[in-house]
Enzyme design. Sequence first.
Site, PDB file in Angstrom:
ATOM      1  N   SER A  92       0.722  -1.303  -0.027  1.00 58.29           N
ATOM      2  CA  SER A  92       0.246   0.081   0.070  1.00 58.29           C
ATOM      3  C   SER A  92       1.027   1.300   0.018  1.00 58.29           C
ATOM      4  O   SER A  92       1.454   1.544  -0.912  1.00 58.29           O
ATOM      5  CB  SER A  92      -0.914  -0.073   1.190  1.00 58.29           C
ATOM      6  OG  SER A  92      -2.131   0.760   1.020  1.00 58.29           O
ATOM      7  N   LYS A 108     -22.112  17.245  10.550  1.00 59.47           N
ATOM      8  CA  LYS A 108     -20.785  17.614  11.227  1.00 59.47           C
ATOM      9  C   LYS A 108     -19.950  16.505  11.872  1.00 59.47           C
ATOM     10  O   LYS A 108     -18.961  16.728  12.095  1.00 59.47           O
ATOM     11  CB  LYS A 108     -21.380  18.918  12.332  1.00 59.47           C
ATOM     12  CG  LYS A 108     -20.324  19.324  13.169  1.00 59.47           C
ATOM     13  CD  LYS A 108     -19.146  20.150  12.290  1.00 59.47           C
ATOM     14  CE  LYS A 108     -18.037  20.795  12.951  1.00 59.47           C
ATOM     15  NZ  LYS A 108     -17.191  21.408  12.012  1.00 59.47           N
TER      16      LYS A 108
END
Length: 325
Positions: free
Chosen positions: A133, A185
Amino acid sequence: MRTSLLCAFLLILTMLASTGCAPKMKLFGEPAPLQQYTLRGEGDEKVLLINIRGVIDSTPRQGWLSSRPGMVQQIVTRLEAARSDKDIRALLLVIDTPGGGVTASDIIHHEILRYKQDTGNKVVALFMDVAASGGYYIATAADGIVAHPATVTGSIGTVFIRPQVSGLMDKIGVEAVVTKSGSLKDMGSPFRKGTDEEQALFQTMIDSMNMQFQTLVRQSRNLTPAQADLIADARILTARQAEEAGLVDRIGYMEDALRMVESKAGITSPRVIAYRETSYPNDSVYNNMEAKGGESAALINISLAEYLAVPRTGFYYLWAPEYAR
């Protein structure tokens, strides 16, 4: 009790140091300045060996008695030092990492490319146990890649990791009360289950970051459509599979990587060096202590989160099977 244990620990370290069995170390304060050490060879032309080991991030390592720079700062500091030495003709990146943060991986990749542009020097990557990765993302900046026969690589993809403790809170009767300005939020909050809308938004973000990763690999390695399709599902690969998929140039060992460095850089019998904070008896190219902050002893400077491999909430180029569901 804690004082007694600390005193006993320090006494053991003192005894080891007095017998010459322990490396030099600093128990308190800032790390020592970097010094150049020769690991192999005696030529005038130099190859700088840089270890990229452990989870890739920019967060300082917080230990019991000290803190140390994060990996990004360590790598950038070595690249800056290398710029001032005109005898350094190439870099050898020894990579042993499952990956790490998206931003940290991209910064290191960018800084290596910038070093190559500024100096004209070549870069070769050598994969060790795991180069997955984010570790592979960094390696795409190299001019050649050698994988150890036992290397695990690939995992070319993106993941968003966050803890989820809402079930535990329900069991123990604890609730987090949030007052927010907008419905999204607190998206990604560990204190409640995510909604379908939030999951869709996260997936869009992951897809965007992953497209950048996949495109970088395809272009840097000149992959065929079939090879690109093979890695699209972010699978891990053995060294042999990676070679067949076009992700590495050859399978070999340190000697093979150094020969590739010589060939790419057009040099012969170079001196292999490393920047470290302390000297080590019988030092060699297989000593990876520089990436962990040199003289810091693991028992002193261990970070619990690092030891347990618990990442912060965020987006990662990381092979992390322990978080799979």
